[in-house]
Design an enzyme around this catalytic site. Structure first.
Site, mmCIF file in Angstrom:
data_model
loop_
_atom_site.group_PDB
_atom_site.id
_atom_site.type_symbol
_atom_site.label_atom_id
_atom_site.label_comp_id
_atom_site.label_asym_id
_atom_site.label_seq_id
_atom_site.Cartn_x
_atom_site.Cartn_y
_atom_site.Cartn_z
ATOM 1 N N ARG A 82 6.945 7.513 1.160
ATOM 2 C CA ARG A 82 5.472 7.240 0.719
ATOM 3 C C ARG A 82 4.613 7.075 1.813
ATOM 4 O O ARG A 82 3.228 7.261 1.710
ATOM 5 C CB ARG A 82 5.549 5.863 -0.098
ATOM 6 N N GLU A 96 -3.456 -0.557 -12.560
ATOM 7 C CA GLU A 96 -2.501 -1.284 -11.664
ATOM 8 C C GLU A 96 -2.575 -2.769 -11.980
ATOM 9 O O GLU A 96 -3.598 -3.243 -12.501
ATOM 10 C CB GLU A 96 -3.183 -1.111 -10.186
ATOM 11 N N LYS A 149 -0.417 3.742 -0.104
ATOM 12 C CA LYS A 149 -0.812 2.556 0.197
ATOM 13 C C LYS A 149 -1.554 2.387 1.524
ATOM 14 O O LYS A 149 -0.839 2.110 2.554
ATOM 15 C CB LYS A 149 0.829 2.112 0.352
HETATM 16 N N1 PLP Z 1 1.223 -1.339 -6.613
HETATM 17 C C1 PLP Z 1 0.655 -1.754 -5.688
HETATM 18 C C2 PLP Z 1 -0.862 -2.075 -5.408
HETATM 19 C C3 PLP Z 1 1.528 -2.454 -4.710
HETATM 20 O O1 PLP Z 1 0.976 -3.158 -3.558
HETATM 21 C C4 PLP Z 1 2.770 -2.314 -4.734
HETATM 22 C C5 PLP Z 1 3.573 -2.889 -3.877
HETATM 23 O O2 PLP Z 1 4.084 -2.180 -2.993
HETATM 24 C C6 PLP Z 1 3.416 -1.884 -5.944
HETATM 25 C C7 PLP Z 1 2.557 -1.335 -6.771
HETATM 26 C C8 PLP Z 1 4.791 -1.811 -6.137
HETATM 27 O O3 PLP Z 1 5.417 -0.794 -5.423
HETATM 28 P P1 PLP Z 1 6.867 -1.020 -4.826
HETATM 29 O O4 PLP Z 1 7.669 -1.009 -6.112
HETATM 30 O O5 PLP Z 1 7.364 0.527 -4.330
HETATM 31 O O6 PLP Z 1 6.931 -1.958 -3.811
HETATM 32 C C1 COI Z 2 4.840 -5.017 -2.006
HETATM 33 O O1 COI Z 2 5.375 -5.256 -2.891
HETATM 34 O O2 COI Z 2 5.869 -4.654 -1.290
HETATM 35 C C2 COI Z 2 3.429 -5.211 -1.735
HETATM 36 O O3 COI Z 2 3.080 -4.351 -0.655
HETATM 37 C C3 COI Z 2 2.547 -6.311 -2.191
HETATM 38 C C4 COI Z 2 1.894 -6.909 -1.055
HETATM 39 C C5 COI Z 2 0.552 -5.950 -0.907
HETATM 40 C C6 COI Z 2 2.001 -7.988 -0.800
#
Ligand code: PLP
Ligand code: COI
Length: 350
Positions: A91, A230, A194
Site C-alpha cells: 500500500r 469511509e 494513505k
Molecule cells: N480507512 C482509513 C481512512 C484509515 O486511516 C485506515 C487505517 O489505516 C483504514 C481505513 C483501515 O485500514 P487498515 O485496516 O489497513 O489499517
Molecule cells: C490505522 O488504523 O493504522 C490508522 O492509520 C488510523 C490512524 C490514522 C489513527
C-alpha cells in the site's frame, strides 16, 4: 553512548499496559533511510524523536507525505508477531506512486519495520493486556523545491509506540455522525491511498463529531452524498441477514483489516458483498462497525444523520452484535498467535 545503549535494553518499561490509550509514548529508537541520487541508504537507527527538515521540503509545502499503520503483538508464547506487513508495504508503494514519491522497496520496508520493532522489543505490551505495538512507517519528500513538482530526495522513517484501543472502551459500541458538509476525498482524488492530505481534509468533521460527543464521522460519497463511504480512520461494514456488506467506493482506503475480515467471514460460512451502500440501507443492518488496524473492530451503536433528520440504531442492548464479535475474536486470536494462522498472515520476529 554504547554502554548506555546496552544498559538501556535491560531497563524494564513500566507502563499501565491495561489502560493504554491510542497515543504517542516515547520509545527508545526509530529507523531512518534516505533517498538521494536515485538510491536508498541502509536503514539507520536513531534515538532522537526529531527530524531535521529543509524549509522548502515538498513534504511540508505540497503534501508529498504518506504513512502506514500496522501492529506487532506479543503472544502467550512470548513471541512477537507482525500482522500482514507485506500488505502495508504494497500500500505504501501505491501511495508513493499516487503522489509521485520514490517507492520504498518491499525489502527495505521489511528491514526498517522489523528493526524498529526489535530495537524496541521491551515496548511490545505483555500478552493479555489487550494492547499492542503500533508501527508507523512514514515517507515524505525531503528535497527542496519551490515550484510544484516532486522532490528529488525522500526520507523513509519508522517509529513505534505501544497503544491500546483507538475507540474508548475497545469493543464497546460507539456512535457515529454523518457530516454532509465535509468531503474527505474526491471520487478521482486520493482517498484510496494513505496520505496526510486525506486526514487533514477530515479534521473539521472529526472535531465537530467529537465536540458533539460522537466517536467519529461516517462520510458519505463526495459526489452524490447517497452512499456510505469511509468511517473516520477505518472502513465501514454492516451485517444483514448473516451477510457481511462493505462499501465499494473509489474514495476509501483499501483496508487490510477489512480484507482480512472478508476472508475470515467467508471461511466461517458468512457471505460477503462489496458494493455501494445507499445511506437509507443503514436501516436494514442488524449490526454495523468500523474496522481498521487501530480500530480493530469497533461496533457502532448509532449513526446520526442530523441534516437528513435520521437516526440508525444497531446493538440496542449496548452490546456488540454476534457476527461482529465472532469476527473480532477470530481476528484477534490469529494476531496474538492463540489460534492457527491458516492464511499465513503473521510473521514472527526472530
Ligand atoms: N480507512 C482509513 C481512512 C484509515 O486511516 C485506515 C487505517 O489505516 C483504514 C481505513 C483501515 O485500514 P487498515 O485496516 O489497513 O489499517
Ligand atoms: C490505522 O488504523 O493504522 C490508522 O492509520 C488510523 C490512524 C490514522 C489513527
Amino acid at each position: 553512548m554504547y554502554i548506555w545503549a546496552v544498559l538501556n535494553t535491560f531497563i524494564m518499561v513500566t507502563l499501565d499496559w491495561n489502560n493504554l490509550p491510542f497515543g504517542y509514548v516515547k520509545t527508545d529508537f526509530n529507523v531512518r533511510s534516505f533517498y538521494r541520487d536515485g538510491k536508498w541508504s541502509k536503514p539507520e537507527v536513531s534515538d532522537s524523536e526529531y527530524i531535521n527538515i529543509h524549509i522548502a521540503a515538498t513534504g511540508l509545502h505540497y503534501g508529498q507525505e504518506a504513512f502506514e499503520g500496522l501492529k506487532a503483538y506479543r503472544g502467550k508464547d512470548g513471541k512477537i508477531r507482525v500482522f500482514r506487513w507485506e500488505e502495508n508495504a504494497k500500500r505504501l508503494l501505491s501511495s508513493a506512486e499516487g503522489i509521485k514519491m520514490a517507492p520504498v522497496p518491499m525489502d527495505l520496508f521489511k528491514e526498517a519495520v522489523f528493526l524498529a520493532i526489535k530495537k524496541n522489543e521491551k515496548f511490545v505490551p505483555p500478552y493479555g493486556s489487550g494492547a499492542s505495538l503500533y508501527v508507523r512507517p512514514l515517507l515524505y519528500g525531503s528535497g527542496a523545491e519551490v515550484g510544484v513538482k516532486p522532490a528529488k530526495e525522500y526520507t523513509f522513517l519508522v517509529f513505534v509506540t505501544p497503544v491500546g484501543p483507538y475507540f474508548k472502551g475497545g469493543v464497546k459500541p460507539v456512535n457515529m455522525l454523518i457530516c454532509r458538509d465535509v468531503d474527505r476525498a474526491a471520487p478521482l482524488g486520493t482517498g484510496t491511498i494513505k496520505i496526510g492530505g486525506n486526514y487533514a481534509a477530515s479534521l473539521k468533521a472529526i472535531v465537530r463529531a467529537h465536540d458533539e460527543g460522537y466517536g467519529n464521522v461516517l462520510f458519505l460519497d463526495a459526489k452524490e452524498k447517497k452512499y456510505v463511504d469511509e468511517c473516520g480512520p477505518a472502513n465501514f461494514f454492516g451485517i444483514k441477514n448473516n451477510v457481511y456488506v462493505t462499501p465499494l467506493s473509489s474514495s476509501i482506503l483499501p483496508s487490510i483489516t477489512n480484507k482480512s475480515l472478508i476472508t475470515l467471514a467467508e471461511s466461517m460460512g458468512i457471505k460477503t458483498e462489496r458494493r455501494p451502500i445507499p445511506v437509507e440501507e443503514l436501516a436494514e443492518f442488524e449490526e454495523a462497525g468500523a474496522c481498521g488496524t487501530a480500530a480493530v473492530i469497533s461496533p457502532i451503536a448509532k449513526i446520526v444523520d442530523a441534516d437528513a433528520g435520521k437516526i440508525y440504531e444497531f446493538c440496542k442492548d449496548g452490546k456488540p452484535g454476534p457476527v461482529s464479535m465472532q469476527l473480532y475474536t477470530r481476528l484477534v486470536k490469529i494476531q496474538y498467535g492463540e489460534e492457527a494462522d491458516p492464511f499465513g498472515w503473521t510473521t514472527i520476529i526472530e
